[in-house]
Design an enzyme around this catalytic site. Sequence first.
Site, short mmCIF file in Angstrom:
data_model
loop_
_atom_site.label_atom_id
_atom_site.label_comp_id
_atom_site.label_asym_id
_atom_site.label_seq_id
_atom_site.Cartn_x
_atom_site.Cartn_y
_atom_site.Cartn_z
CD GLU A 113 0.14 -1.16 3.33
OE1 GLU A 113 0.21 -2.21 2.67
OE2 GLU A 113 0.32 -1.12 4.56
CG HIS B 83 -6.01 -5.31 1.95
ND1 HIS B 83 -6.48 -5.85 3.12
CD2 HIS B 83 -4.70 -5.01 2.19
CE1 HIS B 83 -5.51 -5.88 4.02
NE2 HIS B 83 -4.41 -5.37 3.48
CD GLU B 84 -2.38 -3.95 -0.64
OE1 GLU B 84 -1.85 -3.15 0.16
OE2 GLU B 84 -2.45 -5.18 -0.42
N1 0A1 Z 1 1.06 -4.46 3.90
C1 0A1 Z 1 0.80 -5.34 2.80
C2 0A1 Z 1 1.43 -6.66 2.87
C3 0A1 Z 1 2.88 -6.75 2.72
C4 0A1 Z 1 3.65 -7.00 3.82
C5 0A1 Z 1 4.99 -7.22 3.72
C6 0A1 Z 1 5.53 -7.20 2.47
O1 0A1 Z 1 6.85 -7.45 2.33
C7 0A1 Z 1 7.50 -8.04 3.38
C8 0A1 Z 1 4.78 -6.93 1.36
C9 0A1 Z 1 3.44 -6.71 1.50
C10 0A1 Z 1 -0.68 -5.64 2.78
O2 0A1 Z 1 -1.27 -5.84 3.83
O3 0A1 Z 1 -1.23 -5.75 1.72
ZN ZN Z 2 -2.74 -4.92 4.41
#
Ligand code: 0A1
Ligand code: ZN
Length: 850
Positions: free
Chosen positions: A257, A290-291
């Site tokens: 995001e 979501h994003e």
């Molecule tokens: N915050 C993102 C998910 C996400 C988490 C960690 C990542 O790399 C380690 C990449 C994406 C979500 O909730 O969509």
């Molecule tokens: Zn998320």
Amino acid sequence: MRDAAPTTIYLKDYTPFGYLVNSVHLTFDLADHATRVTSRIAFRPNPDATERTFFLHGEDLALISASINGAEVTPDVTDKGLTVDVPDEPFIWEAEVEIDPGNNTALEGLYMSNGMYCTQCEAEGFRKITYYPDRPDVMSTFTVRINGDLPVLLSNGNPSGKGEGWAEWTDPWPKPAYLFALVAGDLIAHPGQFTTKSGRDVELNLWVRPGDEGKCAFGMEALKKSMKWDEDVYGREYDLDVFNIVAVDDFNMGAMENKGLNIFNSSAVLASPETSTDANFERIEAIIAHEYFHNWTGNRITCRDWFQLCLKEGLTVFRDAQFTSDMRSAPVKRIHDAIDLRARQFPEDNGPLSHPVRPESFQEINNFYTATVYEKGAEVIGMLKRLVGDDAYAKALDLYFERHDGQACTIEDWIKVFEDTTGRDLTQFQRWYSQSGTPRVTVSENWADGIYTLTLNQRTEPTPGQNEKQPQVIPVAVGLLGANGDEVRQTEVLELTEAEQSFQFTGLAAKPTPSILRDFSAPVILEHDVSNAERAFLLAHDTDPFNRWQAGRSLAQDTLLRMILDDAAPDADYLDGLLAVLRDVDLDPAYRALMLGLPTQSELAASLFERGHTPDPMMIWTAIETLRQATAQHVQDLLPRLHSEALVDGPYAPDAAQSGKRALGSAALALTTRLDGGAMAAEAYGNADNMTLQLTALSCLLRARKGEAELAAFYRQWQHDRLVMDKWFGLQVAMAGPEATPGVAQSLTQHADFNWKNPNRFRAVVGALAMNHAGFHQPDGAGYALLADWLIRLDPVNPQTTARMCSAFQTWKRYDADRQELMRAQLSRVAETPNLSRDTSEMVSRILGA
Ligand code: 0A1
Ligand code: ZN
């Protein structure tokens, strides 16, 4: 590389950083193996901090120069960061570092994917880009200049200048470094436009590699719908002039995001009817939402520290689930979510990896992007909403946005807005954030003197680090049905707060049939000893769609367990009840398709284990096959009608109505294949004009041990399309017979198109092996050994994806002594690998219980 002694970080040790950041200016001079990053950061002492060590995180950086207020300095540099003496007043830190994105296979920090530069900074990847206080409570505005000879140069915020070979971006909203993003490549825009409710024109772009232009339309529409929905339902408006989404082939997760510049795994955004299934479309719609929703829940209000991850993730998953319910069918979404929670979160919560929704310690935060933090975190919010009611929930959210906009918050802040809105004491409710393990709720009934009493008990088994469990606040939605199936008591929410509590219902003419935990009102395991006759009654009459489905599911589970344990024949109550539901044309086809689902093999293994038996994967597999065959015979006469009901008029659309019909059609085709040996599936394969039908037909054929020609034809047709090829790889492993599975997976890893450094392709083969229950658990241990071989090979290349896949072993203690020993040996082999990453080493030692 592994630390000498891995360090554990504790929530209780939180202290604020000694300095605040006023502004960040970054300049990137892009070069595949020698990108220069120049930073100019304005710091000032943090009045709220007591500790004043000036430590900046930094990993895998070559420091070229550093200065403070223009005077060169020589910091103390370690492999984790640097410290240096700084003035006790505002100052400017400047540094130049060199990094090597071309050799960054871990896909964290700045890396390259098919000639394109991109970043992934959550959770702690920014420290691989430059020296910085890489923690979410340090927020700043960013200005970014990118110098590079690629046509498209993107970063967060709004464009603030560009020329030949450069572009500048300014993000006016203070943000933590984990939301930083940069993309540079030869990309094509699929443009769009949105006008916010206050009249702001927003330019939208979906950036893709040449060749993918035809797969953008759906994602763009999903984005617009999400923007509108967040305005309508949460009053949240977008806050920049542009919103960019970029599709990247090499990505560890679904999507990210980053402020104004979301980066997506191409599998989570690119779609066309010819190449994507209905399930792909639905997932893409949900991930885009979501994003996008993170813009408020995550970005405008972020997390104080990584222990608070569920603050943004639980809430954002809850919001995207609401969105999907509104766009599609609410009961179908709720059933999908319960299936998913039981398949992914329950094993986590009831095994060695169990942790609270808000963990209290970690070694590697990337290991805590879990089903517990995300999905159980969302369930906790659903319970809160159910307890306080919809109006209070809406008011509390308004207060949350008003009070905390621009801040880095904690779960305590979140709970407080609900307490302040409702006047309710939520101290006990907060245990949902601190206590791990799935509560079990046991039900007993009493009917005497015209009074019906439901007694509910709760208990939670000990989990790692938590032996004593305290009662939680469990909202149990209950309705009562009369003998003719009428609802004699509408749904009401019983609040179970004690270890044992009784609830009385008066004014009833006869003992009712209870429908308990309606709408899956809490993420618990319900233990209610009821007869199959009662389950069949609920399957026929329950007015709550979730519990009606659940009644069928319980019947299926009961018959499967008796087939496994007592060699019983498939149960007639189940088969007759199912037939009646399938005949009911008033029921949504998607819902009827769900009724045809069975508990997974792994779920059955868990149920057997919980009942004190040792699950035998082959017996489980055989029972499911037998029940499927019996079902096919039992509903045989109805199948032609189901096939015709599944026919869709007009062009393909991935909407709820059409995909529901196709889901029913697929279920019917799978049953038909058991009766006709694949004749209809072969014909369906030949006629398929969309990927949903093509893949359904192919899987039916493969499951019937046919379809070799179709499989080859599929390869020839789609070998140019990497997302479809992931399906080709994955399906073969998923559909292989138990004995054949390890061999099939092994030979696919030898295939010329098996690019194991691409996480999607790796998961398609190695992940699918771990998901094929009876195949993975072959008694000779071939599945375990193959998985461990690949974990060991992938770890130095991509620790995150390796560590996530270790969880395939998390249930190892459920099985017989021989299998346990085989799995333990493979886990130890992984654990003893020299230079194992911190990610994998933490996972393996937790699984081993070390
Ligand atoms: N915050 C993102 C998910 C996400 C988490 C960690 C990542 O790399 C380690 C990449 C994406 C979500 O909730 O969509
Ligand atoms: Zn998320």
